[in-house]
Write an enzyme that holds these catalytic residues in place. Structure first.
Site, mmCIF file in Angstrom:
data_model
loop_
_atom_site.group_PDB
_atom_site.id
_atom_site.type_symbol
_atom_site.label_atom_id
_atom_site.label_comp_id
_atom_site.label_asym_id
_atom_site.label_seq_id
_atom_site.Cartn_x
_atom_site.Cartn_y
_atom_site.Cartn_z
ATOM 1 N N HIS A 69 5.179 -1.531 4.430
ATOM 2 C CA HIS A 69 3.767 -1.262 4.730
ATOM 3 C C HIS A 69 3.196 -2.353 5.633
ATOM 4 O O HIS A 69 2.526 -2.063 6.635
ATOM 5 C CB HIS A 69 2.980 -1.184 3.418
ATOM 6 N N GLU A 70 3.460 -3.619 5.290
ATOM 7 C CA GLU A 70 2.941 -4.725 6.098
ATOM 8 C C GLU A 70 3.602 -4.766 7.477
ATOM 9 O O GLU A 70 2.948 -5.058 8.479
ATOM 10 C CB GLU A 70 3.145 -6.053 5.367
ATOM 11 N N HIS A 117 1.866 -2.356 9.665
ATOM 12 C CA HIS A 117 0.627 -2.918 10.217
ATOM 13 C C HIS A 117 0.937 -3.730 11.485
ATOM 14 O O HIS A 117 0.240 -3.610 12.501
ATOM 15 C CB HIS A 117 -0.042 -3.834 9.191
ATOM 16 N N GLU A 132 -4.970 1.984 6.874
ATOM 17 C CA GLU A 132 -4.131 1.870 5.684
ATOM 18 C C GLU A 132 -3.295 3.131 5.471
ATOM 19 O O GLU A 132 -2.135 3.056 5.084
ATOM 20 C CB GLU A 132 -4.998 1.597 4.449
#
Length: 291
Positions: free
Chosen positions: A139-140, A143, A220
């Protein structure tokens, strides 16, 4: 959450400093064009200075320990999995840090896709299994790969520009209407101008934060989708479910402040000031492949 909070606080500090400089020097804009250009310079400076120093600020704030040489098996695994997903996402290996915290959390920051930081809390390493940690890391990395930090800085620069420009332009107009400009009333005029501009900056700043936080929530969902692509949809859903279970157990005996920010049943108005969508909404989006 930590990434957004650190960025906004640093950016706010820089903008306030610039605002003080403008007030002390008593700069008189000669035209709307000059005023807008000046606001743009100060607005974007605040956003991009925050971005440039974001890694340093993050490490100092959380007292993070950068992993240069892994000391144990979990750190070796952590570097290996981050390297693996970084290659899949076509970005350089981020700096990896671990910080002591009782919250399960992780965040990414940095000025460039190939010069970023991923920080992971000790609590997350202790209470999540490898699949769940891998999903959070993915997930990071999403980003970072999506360039969300730079996009965030650009958006922040735009809203800063309009906050500075509109507050000063309207304050000048109001002060001129209230007091006729002459030497005897110059002091009163300055007091009215400063008072009005502070009120307007607060109002416009609040509206600007709603825009920034909406964008954060929107991104997100895309980072979750990116994590599902890198690590697997089931792993990402399991990680979000672990976060949800953890927060629910904390809410049963914790302060109302935590509930206000995390609870998916919060009123619509409070959701405007959340940097992340509710965990239920994120899980549903992944299950039904909305992103």
């Amino acid at each position: 959450m930590m990434r957004i909070v650190l960025f906004l606080l640093t950016n706010l500090s820089v903008v306030l400093v610039f605002g003080v400089i403008l007030s002390v020097t008593n700069i008189d804009y000669h035209s709307v064009q000059v005023s807008l250009i000046t606001a743009s310079v100060f607005g974007f400076c605040g956003a991009f200075i925050s971005l440039i120093i974001s890694k340093w600020i993050a490490l100092q704030t959380i007292n993070g320990k950068v992993i240069t040489i892994p000391r144990n098996e979990i750190e070796r695994w952590l570097l290996r999995i981050i390297c693996h997903h970084s290659k899949k996402a076509n970005i350089s290996m981020p700096t990896v840090a671990i910080y002591d915290s009782t919250d399960m959390n992780a965040f990414a920051t940095g000025a460039r896709r190939n010069s970023s930081l991923i920080a992971i809390s000790s609590c997350m390493l202790n209470f999540m299994n490898h699949d769940e940690i891998e999903a959070v890391i993915a997930h990071e990395i999403s980003h970072i790969s999506n360039g969300d930090m730079v996009t965030m800085a650009l958006l922040q620069g735009i809203v800063n520009t309009f906050v500075i420009f509109l507050s000063r332009f309207i304050a000048q107009t109001i002060s001129k209407l209230i007091i006729n400009r002459n030497e005897e009333q110059e002091n009163n005029n300055s007091i009215i101008y400063c008072s009005v501009i502070m009120i307007l900056k607060t109002i416009f700043g609040l509206l600007a934060s709603i825009i920034i936080l909406w964008f954060s929530r929107y991104r997100e969902f895309h980072a979750d989708a990116g994590a599902a692509h890198l690590a697997g949809r089931k792993k990402m859903i399991a990680a979000l479910q672990k976060f949800k279970n953890n927060y629910q157990s904390q809410e049963e005996g914790s302060s109302s402040l935590l509930t206000f920010y995390i609870n998916s049943k919060s009123k619509s108005f409070s959701k405007l000031f959340m940097s992340h969508p509710s965990l239920d909404d994120r899980i549903q989006a992944l299950r039904y492949k909305k992103y």
